[in-house]
Every structure is written in structure tokens, then in C-alpha cells.
Design a protein around this motif. Structure first.
Motif, PDB file in Angstrom:
ATOM      1  N   ALA A 196     -17.589  -5.798  30.785  1.00  0.00           N
ATOM      2  CA  ALA A 196     -15.764  -5.507  29.857  1.00  0.00           C
ATOM      3  C   ALA A 196     -16.150  -4.294  28.852  1.00  0.00           C
ATOM      4  CB  ALA A 196     -15.255  -6.279  30.085  1.00  0.00           C
ATOM      5  N   THR A 197     -15.583  -3.512  28.089  1.00  0.00           N
ATOM      6  CA  THR A 197     -15.722  -3.804  27.107  1.00  0.00           C
ATOM      7  C   THR A 197     -14.439  -4.355  25.977  1.00  0.00           C
ATOM      8  OG1 THR A 197     -12.721  -2.475  26.773  1.00  0.00           O
ATOM      9  CG2 THR A 197     -14.919  -0.872  27.612  1.00  0.00           C
ATOM     10  N   TYR A 198     -15.593  -4.804  24.967  1.00  0.00           N
ATOM     11  CA  TYR A 198     -15.096  -5.651  24.096  1.00  0.00           C
ATOM     12  C   TYR A 198     -13.190  -5.236  23.532  1.00  0.00           C
ATOM     13  CZ  TYR A 198     -14.986  -9.172  20.433  1.00  0.00           C
ATOM     14  OH  TYR A 198     -15.245 -10.414  19.415  1.00  0.00           O
ATOM     15  N   GLU A 199     -13.018  -4.704  23.237  1.00  0.00           N
ATOM     16  CA  GLU A 199     -11.590  -4.592  22.468  1.00  0.00           C
ATOM     17  C   GLU A 199     -11.133  -5.133  24.153  1.00  0.00           C
ATOM     18  OE1 GLU A 199      -8.461  -1.465  20.685  1.00  0.00           O
ATOM     19  OE2 GLU A 199     -10.757  -0.409  21.936  1.00  0.00           O
ATOM     20  N   PHE A 200     -11.064  -4.853  24.986  1.00  0.00           N
ATOM     21  CA  PHE A 200     -10.708  -5.467  26.415  1.00  0.00           C
ATOM     22  C   PHE A 200     -10.534  -6.607  26.496  1.00  0.00           C
ATOM     23  CE2 PHE A 200      -9.194  -0.765  25.555  1.00  0.00           C
ATOM     24  CZ  PHE A 200      -8.250  -0.810  24.697  1.00  0.00           C
ATOM     25  N   ARG A 201     -11.880  -7.209  26.509  1.00  0.00           N
ATOM     26  CA  ARG A 201     -12.621  -8.724  27.032  1.00  0.00           C
ATOM     27  C   ARG A 201     -11.058  -9.316  27.711  1.00  0.00           C
ATOM     28  NH1 ARG A 201     -14.796 -12.624  23.488  1.00  0.00           N
ATOM     29  NH2 ARG A 201     -16.579 -12.651  24.767  1.00  0.00           N
ATOM     30  N   ALA A 202     -10.279  -9.516  26.870  1.00  0.00           N
ATOM     31  CA  ALA A 202      -9.295 -10.591  27.489  1.00  0.00           C
ATOM     32  C   ALA A 202      -8.674  -9.676  29.131  1.00  0.00           C
ATOM     33  CB  ALA A 202      -8.392 -10.947  26.735  1.00  0.00           C
ATOM     34  N   TYR A 228     -16.895 -14.774  37.874  1.00  0.00           N
ATOM     35  CA  TYR A 228     -17.823 -15.875  37.688  1.00  0.00           C
ATOM     36  C   TYR A 228     -18.087 -14.688  35.786  1.00  0.00           C
ATOM     37  CZ  TYR A 228     -18.804 -17.932  41.839  1.00  0.00           C
ATOM     38  OH  TYR A 228     -18.044 -18.221  43.236  1.00  0.00           O
ATOM     39  N   GLU A 229     -18.799 -16.011  34.548  1.00  0.00           N
ATOM     40  CA  GLU A 229     -19.584 -14.997  33.956  1.00  0.00           C
ATOM     41  C   GLU A 229     -20.742 -15.957  33.276  1.00  0.00           C
ATOM     42  OE1 GLU A 229     -17.160 -14.527  31.244  1.00  0.00           O
ATOM     43  OE2 GLU A 229     -15.292 -14.783  32.139  1.00  0.00           O
ATOM     44  N   GLU A 230     -21.570 -14.461  32.635  1.00  0.00           N
ATOM     45  CA  GLU A 230     -22.750 -14.904  32.852  1.00  0.00           C
ATOM     46  C   GLU A 230     -23.237 -15.476  31.164  1.00  0.00           C
ATOM     47  OE1 GLU A 230     -26.785 -11.691  31.698  1.00  0.00           O
ATOM     48  OE2 GLU A 230     -24.564 -11.056  32.936  1.00  0.00           O
ATOM     49  N   ALA A 231     -23.535 -16.786  31.514  1.00  0.00           N
ATOM     50  CA  ALA A 231     -23.848 -17.926  30.520  1.00  0.00           C
ATOM     51  C   ALA A 231     -25.016 -17.388  29.105  1.00  0.00           C
ATOM     52  CB  ALA A 231     -23.653 -18.937  30.972  1.00  0.00           C
ATOM     53  N   ASP A 236     -20.481 -10.283  27.497  1.00  0.00           N
ATOM     54  CA  ASP A 236     -18.842  -9.418  28.814  1.00  0.00           C
ATOM     55  C   ASP A 236     -18.796  -8.791  30.089  1.00  0.00           C
ATOM     56  OD1 ASP A 236     -17.164  -9.978  26.927  1.00  0.00           O
ATOM     57  OD2 ASP A 236     -17.362  -9.217  25.118  1.00  0.00           O
ATOM     58  N   ARG A 237     -20.467  -9.244  30.580  1.00  0.00           N
ATOM     59  CA  ARG A 237     -21.446  -8.410  31.556  1.00  0.00           C
ATOM     60  C   ARG A 237     -20.261  -9.954  32.605  1.00  0.00           C
ATOM     61  NH1 ARG A 237     -27.090  -7.986  32.766  1.00  0.00           N
ATOM     62  NH2 ARG A 237     -26.433  -6.090  31.253  1.00  0.00           N
ATOM     63  N   LEU A 238     -19.299  -9.150  33.295  1.00  0.00           N
ATOM     64  CA  LEU A 238     -18.273  -9.908  34.382  1.00  0.00           C
ATOM     65  C   LEU A 238     -19.434  -9.816  35.756  1.00  0.00           C
ATOM     66  CD1 LEU A 238     -14.866  -9.122  33.315  1.00  0.00           C
ATOM     67  CD2 LEU A 238     -16.255 -10.642  32.795  1.00  0.00           C
ATOM     68  N   HIS A 239     -19.646 -11.034  36.938  1.00  0.00           N
ATOM     69  CA  HIS A 239     -20.242 -10.511  38.197  1.00  0.00           C
ATOM     70  C   HIS A 239     -18.887 -11.201  38.977  1.00  0.00           C
ATOM     71  CE1 HIS A 239     -24.383 -11.111  36.550  1.00  0.00           C
ATOM     72  NE2 HIS A 239     -23.466 -11.340  35.326  1.00  0.00           N
TER      73      HIS A 239
END
Length: 305
Positions: A196-202, A228-231, A236-239
Motif C-alpha cells: 500500500a502507498t503510505y499516504e493511503f495506508r488506512a 494479515y499484516e507483515e509484522a 505496509d505490505r499487506l497479505h
């Protein structure tokens, strides 16, 4: 409903009716490695021994399932280690090193009894990724309601500190447990990673959760999708784990995406996810172009060993 030819929970050989899986675990450790050329049968026997040891001796802490690339790289192995919490991982580590007399010398995906364990895998090919089920409140998705209503807040007191309470992925859906497809009963699993782009992470997480639940409610128990979130890796890499009853289920998911009727969920892909005060825009502004990658996993079948 189509049934899988083989699913990972059969690796347990009926030893336990209670086990952790991708919808019930609070944390997943995903390890992948490339088998070295040579005696792949010996490597698979060592991997089975290791998985059996964890599932039999440490079932109160973890469940591990083993998969292989379906259409990717031949002899690439994947482990999914399911934990109630990351807090259980050190306990497994303490039980492993030192050479347990009744099993492998490392109970957390390390060396097994096989003397040639280091020779079984291509050097440098072993990697691990820690995945946490997404919960609202993570990474910019907190809301005013969470701050005002403790019953929906993910933050709970722990002594003098505040703790984020991660929930299992099953909490992401209103789908009943009996219709959920997960890492134990899926015939195949498609792992999808995207940044995800940091600006639009939400906004990216709202989009991903919406798309996942649209699938869950529309597929009638044929497939289930969880986020899932990469810990401890890329921020901001989404799984997504896309669990399917069988490979044929993929055509049903394609049919769902292609529907154009009034109730079709494809509107999620064309609506604006970005507010006008940020310039507006659909999901293509949310994700980093070219960052999406899919891997299809098939449960390892031990019957041939």
C-alpha cells in the motif's frame, strides 16, 4: 459443494480434533525454502518428521502445516506455523534446542534428526515472514468510536501499560465457522501480497477488508479470504490468504468478479476509496503499481512417502 482432493489437516492423521489454523491463530510464521537437487524424498521425510513432532508434542502451543508450490517453482516448500500468540514462540524455541530425546533437535522449524539437514535445502533460500491477522485500529485504521467505546477498542490495559489485542482472522467475517475455509481444510491456498502507498495506508486496509468480506459472503463456503499484516518486514505490505475448497473454485471466484448484476460486488473495484479532501480516487491510487504477487499453495500429501 466441491471437496478438496487433499487438505492440510489430514497431515495430522486424526491425532487431534482441536488444532490451530489460519482463521483461529493469533499469529502465523510462514517459512519457505527450496529443496536442493538430489534426494527430494529424503528431504520430505525429514520435513514430515519435523512437522509431526511439533503437532504431536507441542499441540498446546502450535500447529504446523506443510505446502508446496502448485504452479510455481518445483520443490519449493512452505510451512505455516500457527500460534495463539507470538508470546508462545519463545516457549517453542526453549523446547527445541539441545536435542530433545524424543524428536528433532529444534521444535520450531529448525534442524531435524536427519544428519544431512543443512544439505536438504538450497543455501540462502530459507526465509520467514510473520503474519498477524488484521484488526481495525492497526496502522491508521483507528476510529473515534474506538476511542470513545472501550468495548470496540483494540487496546486493553496490561498492568501500567496498554496492549493491542490481536484477534484471530475469523473475527474479520460474519461468516459462521462451519462455512469458513482455512489453512486446514482448503484444497489450495492463494497467497497474495501487495504494498500500500503510505499516504493511503488506512484506505488500503479498508479496501482489502471490504473485498475480502464481499468474497466471504458471496462464495457460500467455497472460499474464504482473510487479511494479515507483515509484522517484521516491509512496512505496509499487506497479505491475503485466499482459501479455496479446490482448484476449480478459482473459476467460481472469477465468475463472482465478472458479474454485472445489481447485487454484484465488483462495485468495490470502481468506487472511490479516497476522500475528496485527499484528491479522490479508486483503489488503483491506493496500491503500489506492480507490487501485487500471487503464489498458489497445495498441501503436501505424505501418503507417497
Amino acid at each position: 459443494m466441491d471437496q478438496p482432493i487433499f487438505c492440510a489437516q489430514r497431515q495430522l492423521d486424526g491425532r487431534s480434533e482441536e488444532f490451530l489454523h489460519s482463521a483461529s491463530a493469533g499469529a502465523l510464521v510462514w517459512r519457505k525454502a527450496q529443496l536442493a537437487s538430489g534426494d527430494s524424498a529424503a528431504a520430505r521425510r525429514a520435513i514430515r518428521e519435523q512437522a509431526d513432532h511439533i503437532n504431536a508434542k507441542h499441540s498446546d502451543l502450535a500447529t504446523v502445516f506443510v505446502y508446496e508450490d502448485t504452479f510455481g517453482t518445483r520443490d519449493r516448500i512452505h510451512w505455516l506455523l500457527h500460534l495463539n500468540s507470538l508470546a508462545d514462540y519463545p516457549a517453542l524455541v526453549r523446547m527445541g534446542p539441545g536435542g530433545a530425546p524424543d524428536g528433532p533437535s529444534n521444535g520450531v522449524l529448525g534442524r531435524a534428526q536427519a544428519r544431512n539437514w543443512p544439505e536438504l535445502f538450497l543455501p540462502g533460500s530459507v526465509s520467514e515472514t510473520v503474519l498477524l491477522p488484521h484488526r481495525w485500529g492497526m496502522f491508521g485504521t483507528a476510529t473515534e468510536a474506538m476511542a470513545q467505546d472501550p468495548s470496540v477498542s483494540p487496546v486493553v490495559p496490561e498492568g501500567a501499560q496498554m496492549r493491542f489485542e490481536v484477534e484471530p482472522a475469523q473475527a474479520q467475517t460474519s461468516l459462521p465457522d462451519e462455512l469458513t475455509v482455512h489453512s486446514g481444510n482448503a484444497g489450495v491456498i492463494m497467497h497474495r501480497a501487495a504494498e500500500a502507498t503510505y499516504e493511503f495506508r488506512a484506505e488500503a486496509r479498508v479496501f482489502a477488508r471490504t473485498v475480502a468480506e464481499n468474497n466471504n459472503l458471496s462464495m457460500n463456503g467455497h472460499s474464504s479470504v482473510f487479511l494479515y499484516e507483515e509484522a517484521f518486514g516491509h512496512m505496509d505490505r499487506l497479505h491475503m490468504l485466499i482459501h479455496m475448497r479446490s482448484l476449480d473454485t478459482f473459476y467460481l471466484m472469477m465468475g463472482l468478479d465478472a458479474r454485472t448484476d445489481a447485487d454484484a460486488p465488483r462495485a468495490s473495484y470502481i468506487q472511490d476509496w479516497i476522500s475528496m479532501d485527499k484528491g479522490g480516487g479508486a483503489w488503483d491510487r491506493i496500491m503500489v503499481q506492480g507490487s501485487t504477487h500471487d503464489t498458489l499453495l497445495t498441501p503436501a500429501d505424505w501418503s507417497a512417502l
